[in-house]
Design an enzyme around this catalytic site. Structure first.
Site, PDB file in Angstrom:
ATOM      1  N   ASP A   1       0.860  -1.194   0.000  1.00 18.24           N
ATOM      2  CA  ASP A   1       0.000   0.000   0.000  1.00 18.24           C
ATOM      3  C   ASP A   1       0.892   1.237   0.000  1.00 18.24           C
ATOM      4  OD1 ASP A   1      -2.429   1.350   0.007  1.00 18.24           O
ATOM      5  OD2 ASP A   1      -2.587   1.379   2.185  1.00 18.24           O
TER       6      ASP A   1
ATOM      7  N   ASN B   1       1.587   6.791   3.327  1.00 22.35           N
ATOM      8  CA  ASN B   1       2.318   5.822   4.141  1.00 22.35           C
ATOM      9  C   ASN B   1       3.824   6.035   4.078  1.00 22.35           C
ATOM     10  OD1 ASN B   1       0.113   4.450   5.215  1.00 22.35           O
ATOM     11  ND2 ASN B   1      -0.034   3.057   3.463  1.00 22.35           N
TER      12      ASN B   1
ATOM     13  N   ASP C   1       3.102   1.758   8.298  1.00 27.64           N
ATOM     14  CA  ASP C   1       1.861   1.020   8.058  1.00 27.64           C
ATOM     15  C   ASP C   1       2.015  -0.085   7.018  1.00 27.64           C
ATOM     16  OD1 ASP C   1      -0.692   0.114   8.149  1.00 27.64           O
ATOM     17  OD2 ASP C   1      -1.631   1.920   7.370  1.00 27.64           O
TER      18      ASP C   1
END
Length: 330
Positions: free
Chosen positions: A204, A209, A221
């Protein structure tokens, strides 16, 4: 047992958050601040005579303990290689995952920073180098418990869920059905036309992030870390028109190639994985609609306007799947 109007997170009160943190051996100063997170619940918790900690409470029944621990070990291995990642804190017994009154949680050091400037080519070169190092370690062995990003999980399952649970307005149902059928067929053809190596990736890797600090990126994360080709962590750093994306990709891959080989054939997969992400995003919102935080935060979802715009976006994506890959190796 929860009533139909309750959600497991309703029981995660501020007092329970503080009690959970203190159960690991810390003494809080009773200061607590909820951070921007929807999939999980994340809080900054003040600690007496020390820096605040970040407490992350995992969404019940999403990941198994084995999957979470595999995520933790991956980030700890990256940290041990002196890569700029925010890994979970370990207790005196080396544990990173804790349990308190039915909730699994982990504690992380607080990391300052700001979103990276992705229109800065020098930043993209640095990001490419960092991802190359991350993927070098990620390619050393596969995950045993974490899933893979694939057509079934991100595409087919989400479309079926949306259709079976009446999320699509009746006026747009036929358009969505026919369009997603064509999209899934096109994605299936790409599956058969191209082969790729899946490695352990962040999963992701968008700017939210990545925290930029001291001229370096810090990756946070890893909740969606998974098996996927390297391009999955690269394409989300692109923005702008085709010319701009070509320049950006070239800069990223220049840095990436200093530490990790990149297969040029993966450039054919940029729009493939972008399409899967679009399909997965709508499915994710629908699957979380029973969480009271979602209708409050995503008020525009499940409206006729949203689905009309989403269908238009998917139609544009169908056309994008037939475009030639970015010519950065030309």
């Amino acid at each position: 047992m929860n009533t139909p109007t309750q959600h497991p997170y309703d029981q995660l009160t501020p007092d329970r958050v503080l009690d959970a943190v203190e159960s690991v051996g810390f003494i809080s100063d009773a200061r607590i601040m909820a951070l921007n997170s929807y999939e999980n619940r994340v809080y900054q918790v003040g600690i007496e005579e020390s820096e605040p900690l970040i407490a992350k409470f995992y969404r019940p029944e999403r990941w198994s303990k084995e999957q979470i621990l595999e995520e933790h070990q991956f980030t700890l291995d990256l940290k041990a290689m002196e890569l700029p990642v925010v890994a979970p804190s370990t207790d005196e017994h080396g544990n990173t995952l804790h349990e308190f009154e039915g909730f699994l949680f982990a504690l992380f050091p607080r990391q300052g920073g700001h979103a990276p400037e992705l229109d800065n080519l020098d930043n993209l070169l640095i990001l490419g180098r960092t991802l190359g190092r991350m993927h070098k370690l990620g390619s050393a062995k596969p995950f045993q418990h974490r899933p893979e990003i694939n057509l079934q999980r991100y595409g087919i399952d989400n479309v079926e869920f949306l259709l079976e649970n009446d999320f699509i307005p009746s006026s747009l149902l036929e358009a969505y059905q026919t369009l997603t059928r064509d999209l899934l067929h096109r994605l299936d053809r790409i599956n058969h036309q191209h082969s790729w190596e899946s490695i352990r990736v962040h999963g992701d890797c968008h700017s939210g992030n990545i925290l930029w600090r001291s001229d370096a990126p810090h990756f946070v994360d890893f909740d969606d870390t998974c098996m996927a080709p390297a391009i999955q962590d690269i394409w989300m750093l692109l923005s702008g028109d085709r010319r701009e994306q070509t320049l950006q990709m070239a800069e990223i891959l220049e840095g990436y190639g200093e530490f990790m080989d990149f297969s040029p054939s993966e450039l054919n997969l940029v729009e493939y994985f972008r399409t899967l992400r679009l399909l997965n995003y709508s499915g994710w919102l629908a699957k979380r609609w029973d969480d009271p935080a979602f209708p409050k935060a995503f008020t525009w979802f499940n409206t006729e306007r949203y689905w009309a715009e989403h269908i238009l976006e998917l139609r544009e994506q169908l056309a994008a799947l037939d475009e030639p890959p970015l010519p950065v190796f030309a």
